[in-house]
Design a protein around this motif. Structure first.
Motif, PDB file in Angstrom:
ATOM      1  N   LEU A  15       0.729  -1.205   0.114  1.00  0.00           N
ATOM      2  CA  LEU A  15       0.188  -0.115  -0.229  1.00  0.00           C
ATOM      3  C   LEU A  15       0.950   1.403   0.026  1.00  0.00           C
ATOM      4  O   LEU A  15       0.730   2.150  -0.747  1.00  0.00           O
ATOM      5  CB  LEU A  15      -0.911  -0.054   1.190  1.00  0.00           C
ATOM      6  N   GLY A  16       1.996   1.181   0.740  1.00  0.00           N
ATOM      7  CA  GLY A  16       2.873   2.356   0.814  1.00  0.00           C
ATOM      8  C   GLY A  16       3.456   2.524  -0.389  1.00  0.00           C
ATOM      9  O   GLY A  16       3.604   3.447  -0.897  1.00  0.00           O
ATOM     10  N   THR A  17       3.897   1.614  -1.330  1.00  0.00           N
ATOM     11  CA  THR A  17       4.649   1.609  -2.522  1.00  0.00           C
ATOM     12  C   THR A  17       3.459   2.193  -3.630  1.00  0.00           C
ATOM     13  O   THR A  17       3.676   3.063  -4.440  1.00  0.00           O
ATOM     14  CB  THR A  17       5.121   0.073  -2.986  1.00  0.00           C
ATOM     15  N   ARG A  18       2.221   1.688  -3.484  1.00  0.00           N
ATOM     16  CA  ARG A  18       1.061   2.055  -4.195  1.00  0.00           C
ATOM     17  C   ARG A  18       1.189   3.527  -4.306  1.00  0.00           C
ATOM     18  O   ARG A  18       0.920   4.429  -5.105  1.00  0.00           O
ATOM     19  CB  ARG A  18       0.046   1.347  -4.055  1.00  0.00           C
ATOM     20  N   GLU A  19       1.016   4.069  -2.764  1.00  0.00           N
ATOM     21  CA  GLU A  19       0.846   5.474  -2.669  1.00  0.00           C
ATOM     22  C   GLU A  19       2.134   6.347  -3.181  1.00  0.00           C
ATOM     23  O   GLU A  19       1.608   7.489  -3.702  1.00  0.00           O
ATOM     24  CB  GLU A  19       0.707   5.744  -0.941  1.00  0.00           C
ATOM     25  N   LYS A  20       3.201   5.865  -2.967  1.00  0.00           N
ATOM     26  CA  LYS A  20       4.206   6.493  -3.567  1.00  0.00           C
ATOM     27  C   LYS A  20       4.175   6.418  -5.161  1.00  0.00           C
ATOM     28  O   LYS A  20       4.175   7.617  -5.573  1.00  0.00           O
ATOM     29  CB  LYS A  20       5.522   5.833  -3.154  1.00  0.00           C
ATOM     30  N   GLN A  21       3.481   5.598  -5.845  1.00  0.00           N
ATOM     31  CA  GLN A  21       3.553   5.488  -7.413  1.00  0.00           C
ATOM     32  C   GLN A  21       2.555   6.364  -7.593  1.00  0.00           C
ATOM     33  O   GLN A  21       2.741   6.980  -8.411  1.00  0.00           O
ATOM     34  CB  GLN A  21       3.319   3.957  -7.689  1.00  0.00           C
TER      35      GLN A  21
END
Length: 201
Positions: A53-59
């Motif tokens: 989820l954190g990666t998706r938010e950064k993306q």
């Protein structure tokens, strides 16, 4: 074998219950271990999903930033396209680069231009209809200069040079006092025109 016959009758029942108790204990241990493993796996899955989820938010943030930059580039492209159309309409007699270069040469060293705006404008010829029926409208380049000058005298000298531009059309001048780096400066905004039709003749 005869000695076994002297064992009390409840002994066999006791041994059977002990076996059942051992089996139940082992089952409880297996269930506890399985439950512990399941909790560990669940925790790892939660951590993995939070990381994802954190990666998706950064993306998503990066994508929004790139979309913003793309919008700015598209806006800049439209501006450049509009300027290109304007220059194509104005022609090569008054190129923008040459005008800016000439203005920079006219300026005293202490003076600085903050913004240069150029706009093309057409005006109808103030002539009788019989004469102007086939005549092209007067084209004029409207120039607005915004900058700062160390004093009014330097600004006056610059305006004298500007007024000497071929086909100059008088406009307006607005000034105000501003402080920059502890120095009193004159903020100015000059608007004037350049006749293009006469320049093309």
């Amino acid at each position: 074998m005869r000695e076994l016959e002297f064992l009390p009758p409840w002994y066999a029942t006791l041994r059977q219950k002990r076996r059942i108790l051992v089996v139940e204990a082992w089952l409880a241990i297996v269930v506890a271990v399985g439950l512990g493993l399941w909790m560990i796996l669940s925790a790892r899955n939660v951590i993995a999903k939070e990381t994802l989820l954190g990666t998706r938010e950064k993306q998503l943030t990066q994508s929004n930033y790139e979309l913003q930059k793309l919008g700015e580039l598209e806006s800049l492209k439209r501006q450049m396209s509009d300027q290109a159309k304007l220059m194509a309409h104005v022609g090569l007699n008054v190129p923008m680069a040459r005008l800016v270069d000439a203005l920079e040469k006219m300026m005293p060293k202490e003076m600085a231009l903050l913004d240069v705006a150029v706009e093309s404008q057409e005006q109808a010829n103030a002539q009788p209809k019989a004469v102007s029926a086939n005549a092209e409208p007067n084209r004029q380049l409207l120039v607005t200069l915004h900058g700062v000058s160390p004093n009014v005298e330097e600004l006056g000298t610059f305006m004298i040079h500007v007024a000497a531009i071929p086909n100059y059309v008088e406009g307006s001048v607005k000034t105000s006092d501003v402080h920059q780096n502890g120095h009193l400066m004159t903020d100015f905004k000059i608007s004037f025109g350049i006749k293009l039709s006469d320049a093309e003749d």
